[in-house]
Design a protein around this motif. Structure first.
Motif, PDB file in Angstrom:
ATOM      1  N   PHE A  21       0.776  -1.140   0.055  1.00  0.00           N
ATOM      2  CA  PHE A  21       0.192   0.081  -0.028  1.00  0.00           C
ATOM      3  C   PHE A  21       0.933   1.210  -0.090  1.00  0.00           C
ATOM      4  CE2 PHE A  21      -2.075   3.689   2.076  1.00  0.00           C
ATOM      5  CZ  PHE A  21      -3.105   3.624   1.323  1.00  0.00           C
ATOM      6  N   VAL A  22       1.895   1.380   0.821  1.00  0.00           N
ATOM      7  CA  VAL A  22       2.831   2.444   0.745  1.00  0.00           C
ATOM      8  C   VAL A  22       3.576   2.947  -0.529  1.00  0.00           C
ATOM      9  CG1 VAL A  22       4.865   3.354   2.012  1.00  0.00           C
ATOM     10  CG2 VAL A  22       3.171   2.299   3.471  1.00  0.00           C
ATOM     11  N   LEU A  23       3.965   1.757  -1.119  1.00  0.00           N
ATOM     12  CA  LEU A  23       4.511   1.610  -2.328  1.00  0.00           C
ATOM     13  C   LEU A  23       3.591   2.225  -3.524  1.00  0.00           C
ATOM     14  CD1 LEU A  23       7.068   1.404  -3.895  1.00  0.00           C
ATOM     15  CD2 LEU A  23       6.360  -0.986  -4.484  1.00  0.00           C
ATOM     16  N   LEU A  24       2.551   1.690  -3.566  1.00  0.00           N
ATOM     17  CA  LEU A  24       1.586   2.004  -4.488  1.00  0.00           C
ATOM     18  C   LEU A  24       0.997   3.416  -4.272  1.00  0.00           C
ATOM     19  CD1 LEU A  24      -0.573  -1.150  -4.950  1.00  0.00           C
ATOM     20  CD2 LEU A  24       1.456  -0.187  -6.529  1.00  0.00           C
ATOM     21  N   TYR A  25       0.744   3.806  -2.999  1.00  0.00           N
ATOM     22  CA  TYR A  25       0.447   5.050  -2.650  1.00  0.00           C
ATOM     23  C   TYR A  25       1.226   6.279  -3.119  1.00  0.00           C
ATOM     24  CZ  TYR A  25      -1.968   8.968  -0.277  1.00  0.00           C
ATOM     25  OH  TYR A  25      -2.537  10.185   0.206  1.00  0.00           O
ATOM     26  N   ALA A  26       2.510   6.035  -2.811  1.00  0.00           N
ATOM     27  CA  ALA A  26       3.506   6.987  -3.065  1.00  0.00           C
ATOM     28  C   ALA A  26       3.815   7.081  -4.713  1.00  0.00           C
ATOM     29  CB  ALA A  26       5.037   6.546  -2.380  1.00  0.00           C
ATOM     30  N   GLN A  27       3.754   5.961  -5.386  1.00  0.00           N
ATOM     31  CA  GLN A  27       3.938   6.014  -6.761  1.00  0.00           C
ATOM     32  C   GLN A  27       2.685   6.854  -7.392  1.00  0.00           C
ATOM     33  OE1 GLN A  27       4.211   1.885  -7.710  1.00  0.00           O
ATOM     34  NE2 GLN A  27       6.117   1.862  -7.920  1.00  0.00           N
ATOM     35  N   GLN A  28       1.476   6.611  -6.903  1.00  0.00           N
ATOM     36  CA  GLN A  28       0.269   7.262  -7.410  1.00  0.00           C
ATOM     37  C   GLN A  28       0.113   8.604  -7.124  1.00  0.00           C
ATOM     38  OE1 GLN A  28      -3.621   5.227  -6.418  1.00  0.00           O
ATOM     39  NE2 GLN A  28      -4.573   6.804  -7.540  1.00  0.00           N
ATOM     40  N   TYR A  29       0.492   9.249  -6.017  1.00  0.00           N
ATOM     41  CA  TYR A  29       0.370  10.484  -5.542  1.00  0.00           C
ATOM     42  C   TYR A  29       1.450  11.257  -5.475  1.00  0.00           C
ATOM     43  CZ  TYR A  29      -4.466   8.847  -4.557  1.00  0.00           C
ATOM     44  OH  TYR A  29      -5.609   8.461  -4.684  1.00  0.00           O
ATOM     45  N   GLY A  30       2.611  10.595  -5.461  1.00  0.00           N
ATOM     46  CA  GLY A  30       3.930  11.295  -5.611  1.00  0.00           C
ATOM     47  C   GLY A  30       4.352  11.795  -3.986  1.00  0.00           C
ATOM     48  N   ILE A  31       3.708  11.497  -2.871  1.00  0.00           N
ATOM     49  CA  ILE A  31       4.003  11.688  -1.638  1.00  0.00           C
ATOM     50  C   ILE A  31       3.725  10.339  -0.751  1.00  0.00           C
ATOM     51  CG2 ILE A  31       3.796  14.276  -1.713  1.00  0.00           C
ATOM     52  CD1 ILE A  31       1.042  13.817  -0.631  1.00  0.00           C
ATOM     53  N   PRO A  32       4.262  10.125   0.428  1.00  0.00           N
ATOM     54  CA  PRO A  32       3.981   8.821   1.138  1.00  0.00           C
ATOM     55  C   PRO A  32       2.545   9.183   1.830  1.00  0.00           C
ATOM     56  CG  PRO A  32       6.362   9.754   1.605  1.00  0.00           C
ATOM     57  CD  PRO A  32       5.571  10.700   0.807  1.00  0.00           C
ATOM     58  N   PRO A  33       2.135   7.991   2.245  1.00  0.00           N
ATOM     59  CA  PRO A  33       0.576   8.377   2.994  1.00  0.00           C
ATOM     60  C   PRO A  33       0.816   8.597   4.380  1.00  0.00           C
ATOM     61  CG  PRO A  33       1.141   5.802   2.686  1.00  0.00           C
ATOM     62  CD  PRO A  33       2.260   7.009   1.973  1.00  0.00           C
ATOM     63  N   THR A  34      -0.184   9.258   4.962  1.00  0.00           N
ATOM     64  CA  THR A  34      -0.123   9.421   6.428  1.00  0.00           C
ATOM     65  C   THR A  34      -0.503   8.134   7.177  1.00  0.00           C
ATOM     66  OG1 THR A  34      -2.577  10.088   6.271  1.00  0.00           O
ATOM     67  CG2 THR A  34      -1.034  11.853   6.141  1.00  0.00           C
ATOM     68  N   LEU A  35      -0.318   8.038   8.314  1.00  0.00           N
ATOM     69  CA  LEU A  35      -0.945   6.936   9.230  1.00  0.00           C
ATOM     70  C   LEU A  35      -2.376   6.731   8.792  1.00  0.00           C
ATOM     71  CD1 LEU A  35      -0.120   5.002  11.318  1.00  0.00           C
ATOM     72  CD2 LEU A  35      -0.706   6.631  13.001  1.00  0.00           C
ATOM     73  N   GLU A  36      -3.180   7.684   9.102  1.00  0.00           N
ATOM     74  CA  GLU A  36      -4.545   7.430   8.770  1.00  0.00           C
ATOM     75  C   GLU A  36      -4.807   6.909   7.342  1.00  0.00           C
ATOM     76  OE1 GLU A  36      -8.732   9.948   8.991  1.00  0.00           O
ATOM     77  OE2 GLU A  36      -7.071  11.002   9.682  1.00  0.00           O
ATOM     78  N   GLU A  37      -4.438   7.265   6.264  1.00  0.00           N
ATOM     79  CA  GLU A  37      -4.456   6.965   5.156  1.00  0.00           C
ATOM     80  C   GLU A  37      -4.036   5.425   4.796  1.00  0.00           C
ATOM     81  OE1 GLU A  37      -3.869  11.193   2.535  1.00  0.00           O
ATOM     82  OE2 GLU A  37      -2.010  10.006   3.024  1.00  0.00           O
TER      83      GLU A  37
END
Length: 85
Positions: A15-31
């Protein structure tokens, strides 16, 4: 030797990897919690702390959006899916 990576931990890494690739920033704890279906921030935090102990992720304390997968984390994920992340 560290404990094996659980399926929940692998799901979190992915999830962390895909989120960062999609949005260009790392996710928050809540995300991350929402993304992996966790209701509790504490439970999500426990998963991330376990991944940090295994040196699969790292972050700057008390800072939002600093979570990164380490090279070991990327390799672990690649091994789990049989390719490169």
């Amino acid at each position: 030797m560290s404990a094996p990576v659980t399926s929940r931990q692998l799901e979190t890494l992915a999830f962390v990897l895909l989120y960062a690739q999609q949005y260009g920033i790392p996710p928050t704890l809540e995300e991350i919690g929402v993304g992996i279906g966790n209701r509790s921030k504490n439970s999500t935090s426990d998963i991330l702390r376990a991944l940090k102990r295994k040196e699969l992720v790292d972050w700057r304390p008390r800072r939002s959006r600093t979570l990164i997968l380490t090279e070991a984390g990327r390799q672990c994920l690649a091994n789990a899916v049989g390719g490169t992340p």
